[in-house]
Design an enzyme around this catalytic site. Structure first.
Site, PDB file in Angstrom:
ATOM      1  N   ARG A 234       0.858  -0.970  -0.216  1.00 31.39           N
ATOM      2  CA  ARG A 234       0.092   0.020  -0.017  1.00 31.39           C
ATOM      3  C   ARG A 234       1.006   1.345   0.043  1.00 31.39           C
ATOM      4  NH1 ARG A 234      -3.289  -2.761  -1.775  1.00 31.39           N
ATOM      5  NH2 ARG A 234      -5.486  -3.277  -0.898  1.00 31.39           N
ATOM      6  N   GLU A 263      -2.924   7.665  -4.342  1.00 27.31           N
ATOM      7  CA  GLU A 263      -3.504   7.134  -5.688  1.00 27.31           C
ATOM      8  C   GLU A 263      -4.771   7.226  -5.993  1.00 27.31           C
ATOM      9  OE1 GLU A 263      -1.849   2.924  -4.834  1.00 27.31           O
ATOM     10  OE2 GLU A 263      -4.149   2.402  -5.127  1.00 27.31           O
ATOM     11  N   HIS A 295      -1.375   0.057 -10.001  1.00 27.85           N
ATOM     12  CA  HIS A 295      -1.647  -0.710  -8.935  1.00 27.85           C
ATOM     13  C   HIS A 295      -2.400  -1.966  -9.901  1.00 27.85           C
ATOM     14  CE1 HIS A 295      -3.708  -0.937  -4.751  1.00 27.85           C
ATOM     15  NE2 HIS A 295      -3.752  -2.349  -5.332  1.00 27.85           N
TER      16      HIS A 295
HETATM   17  P1  NAI Z   1      -1.498 -11.126   4.441  1.00 28.17           P
HETATM   18  O1  NAI Z   1      -2.337 -10.637   5.381  1.00 28.17           O
HETATM   19  O2  NAI Z   1      -1.435 -12.715   3.876  1.00 28.17           O
HETATM   20  O3  NAI Z   1       0.179 -10.883   5.001  1.00 28.17           O
HETATM   21  C1  NAI Z   1       0.572  -9.617   5.445  1.00 28.17           C
HETATM   22  C2  NAI Z   1       1.748 -10.073   6.412  1.00 28.17           C
HETATM   23  O4  NAI Z   1       2.237  -8.684   6.819  1.00 28.17           O
HETATM   24  C3  NAI Z   1       1.456 -10.851   7.659  1.00 28.17           C
HETATM   25  O5  NAI Z   1       2.009 -12.018   7.626  1.00 28.17           O
HETATM   26  C4  NAI Z   1       1.459  -9.981   8.752  1.00 28.17           C
HETATM   27  O6  NAI Z   1       1.703 -10.661   9.898  1.00 28.17           O
HETATM   28  C5  NAI Z   1       2.562  -9.083   8.048  1.00 28.17           C
HETATM   29  N1  NAI Z   1       2.688  -7.881   8.956  1.00 28.17           N
HETATM   30  C6  NAI Z   1       1.849  -6.941   9.544  1.00 28.17           C
HETATM   31  N2  NAI Z   1       2.161  -6.180  10.230  1.00 28.17           N
HETATM   32  C7  NAI Z   1       3.466  -5.968   9.955  1.00 28.17           C
HETATM   33  C8  NAI Z   1       4.577  -5.260  10.285  1.00 28.17           C
HETATM   34  N3  NAI Z   1       4.503  -4.007  11.274  1.00 28.17           N
HETATM   35  N4  NAI Z   1       5.872  -5.491   9.954  1.00 28.17           N
HETATM   36  C9  NAI Z   1       6.107  -6.566   9.061  1.00 28.17           C
HETATM   37  N5  NAI Z   1       5.097  -7.355   8.517  1.00 28.17           N
HETATM   38  C10 NAI Z   1       3.552  -6.873   9.193  1.00 28.17           C
HETATM   39  O7  NAI Z   1      -1.426 -10.383   3.254  1.00 28.17           O
HETATM   40  P2  NAI Z   1      -1.286 -10.590   1.553  1.00 28.17           P
HETATM   41  O8  NAI Z   1      -2.201 -11.194   1.029  1.00 28.17           O
HETATM   42  O9  NAI Z   1       0.032 -11.091   1.711  1.00 28.17           O
HETATM   43  O10 NAI Z   1      -1.214  -9.084   1.141  1.00 28.17           O
HETATM   44  C11 NAI Z   1      -0.140  -8.131   1.650  1.00 28.17           C
HETATM   45  C12 NAI Z   1      -0.755  -7.001   1.224  1.00 28.17           C
HETATM   46  O11 NAI Z   1      -0.269  -6.823  -0.261  1.00 28.17           O
HETATM   47  C13 NAI Z   1      -2.024  -6.402   1.268  1.00 28.17           C
HETATM   48  O12 NAI Z   1      -2.249  -6.232   2.730  1.00 28.17           O
HETATM   49  C14 NAI Z   1      -2.142  -5.363   0.332  1.00 28.17           C
HETATM   50  O13 NAI Z   1      -2.134  -4.249   1.069  1.00 28.17           O
HETATM   51  C15 NAI Z   1      -1.558  -5.691  -0.724  1.00 28.17           C
HETATM   52  N6  NAI Z   1      -1.883  -6.330  -1.803  1.00 28.17           N
HETATM   53  C16 NAI Z   1      -1.733  -5.323  -3.074  1.00 28.17           C
HETATM   54  C17 NAI Z   1      -2.409  -5.862  -4.132  1.00 28.17           C
HETATM   55  C18 NAI Z   1      -1.883  -5.121  -5.574  1.00 28.17           C
HETATM   56  O14 NAI Z   1      -2.652  -5.088  -6.416  1.00 28.17           O
HETATM   57  N7  NAI Z   1      -0.833  -4.154  -5.700  1.00 28.17           N
HETATM   58  C19 NAI Z   1      -3.154  -6.915  -4.347  1.00 28.17           C
HETATM   59  C20 NAI Z   1      -3.165  -7.571  -3.099  1.00 28.17           C
HETATM   60  C21 NAI Z   1      -2.626  -7.073  -1.914  1.00 28.17           C
END
Ligand code: NAI
Length: 338
Positions: A234, A263, A295
């Protein structure tokens, strides 16, 4: 159930319509982005579906609720654009798509790394101009380089696996250590060690109060000179102004962004005939070593199919049994996401 879909784009419509053929909801596709100005368009829709650029802040939710909306179906994994406290107060059920082809975003992040490294974007333009000189196109072997992965959830884990396939040394940082990630050969380290040792840093954590501007002036200064920074998570995880200062000083070597703090006013629209008013974004566009995509990390057929399927399932579950009908993993509540 009538579902008003904000920010509904022509490319996702076929996926939603196909999945909905069996579910039989009434889909109202709205081109408009959800905001205070457009919230009343959903009056009479028990369910509203939104995407990442929509605004589901408190005032907007109150307008939706007054119009009869009781469910918000996010067509995304991220939910930082929703005022969850207000949703709970109003009794609006919020559901998301927690996982849909993590490969889409992970492969996009690695694609940004390879493009910045081997300069495919510049080489493509050059060859079309019949300029076959190689000056300025030199890259480096990914093999043997150290990559820092911040956030090793669904997407981050796939990134670790791909990078291990390249022969990279992977350092990880997360609030939760995943044995599956360690089994891939990645090593959890402190952020300080990750910043100091990584040739490439890639962000896969959600946007939360703790991660907002995580990559600010201090973090950037702690990174290796010449570091490549990739953000497909994000926009606001990175302090863009601090990033620009670091780029101007030549400290950060290259940057690949699929997301940007502001964005919402830019992405998913064709603004090619407009004068962009966001000077910070325009400054970013001027750097030869910054590559921005709008994005599109999620944008594969498999991911769009998955988003459509889970979104419609979430609404069907809600129609059948309220919050209890939404699979637990898809519910977004203050308690589960505190
Ligand atoms: P997820 O929930 O499976 O993984 C997120 C990870 O970040 C978790 O392991 C969590 O413990 C960790 N985390 C939380 N706070 C943290 C911190 N302070 N420091 C380090 N790690 C921390 O989510 P997923 O599916 O892997 O997606 C990750 C992010 O990718 C989403 O939150 C979203 O913002 C972004 N995203 C972007 C997309 C795009 O089109 N560019 C599409 C889908 C998701």
């Amino acid at each position: 159930m009538r579902i008003s879909l904000y920010s509904s784009k022509p490319y996702e419509k076929p996926f939603l319509e196909a999945v909905n053929a069996a579910a039989g909801h009434e889909l109202v596709h709205l081109d408009a982005r959800l905001s205070a100005a457009t919230a009343s368009l959903a009056a009479g829709s028990p369910a509203v579906s939104i995407f990442v650029g929509d605004d589901a802040s408190g005032a907007v939710l109150r307008t939706l609720h007054a119009g009869g909306t009781r469910m918000l179906a996010l067509r995304s994994a991220g939910f930082n654009h929703v005022d969850l406290a207000e949703a709970e107060r109003l009794g609006i059920t919020v559901a998301r798509v927690p996982a849909y082809s993590p490969y889409s975003v992970a492969e996009h992040a690695v694609g940004l790394m390879l493009t910045l490294n081997r300069k495919f974007h510049r080489a493509y333009a050059r060859v079309r101009e019949q300029n076959f000189a190689l000056g300025g196109l030199m890259g480096f072997d990914m093999h043997g380089k150290t990559v820092g992965v911040i956030g090793t959830g669904t997407i981050g884990e796939v990134v670790c696996r791909i990078l291990r396939g390249f022969g990279c040394r992977v350092l990880a940082s997360d609030v939760v250590k995943k044995p599956a990630v360690e089994a891939l050969g990645a090593r959890y380290v402190s952020l300080a060690e990750l910043y100091a040792a990584s040739d490439i840093i890639t962000l896969h954590c959600p946007l939360t109060p703790e991660t907002r501007h995580l990559i600010g002036a201090a973090a950037l200064a702690a990174m290796k000179p010449g570091v490549m920074l990739i953000n497909t998570s994000r926009g606001a995880v990175v302090d863009t102004r601090a990033l620009i200062s670091s780029l101007k000083r030549g400290h950060v070597g290259s940057v690949g962004l699929d997301v940007y703090e502001e964005e919402g006013d830019l992405f998913f629209k064709d603004l090619s005939a407009e004068v962009i008013q966001d000077d910070v974004f325009v400054r970013l566009l001027t750097f030869p070593n910054v590559l921005i995509t709008a994005h599109q990390g999620f944008f594969t057929r498999e991911a769009c199919e998955g988003i459509a399927r889970t979104t419609i399932q979430n609404v069907s579950g809600f129609e059948r049994a309220g919050l209890a009908g939404v699979p637990e993993a898809n519910r977004v509540t203050m308690r589960l996401h505190a």
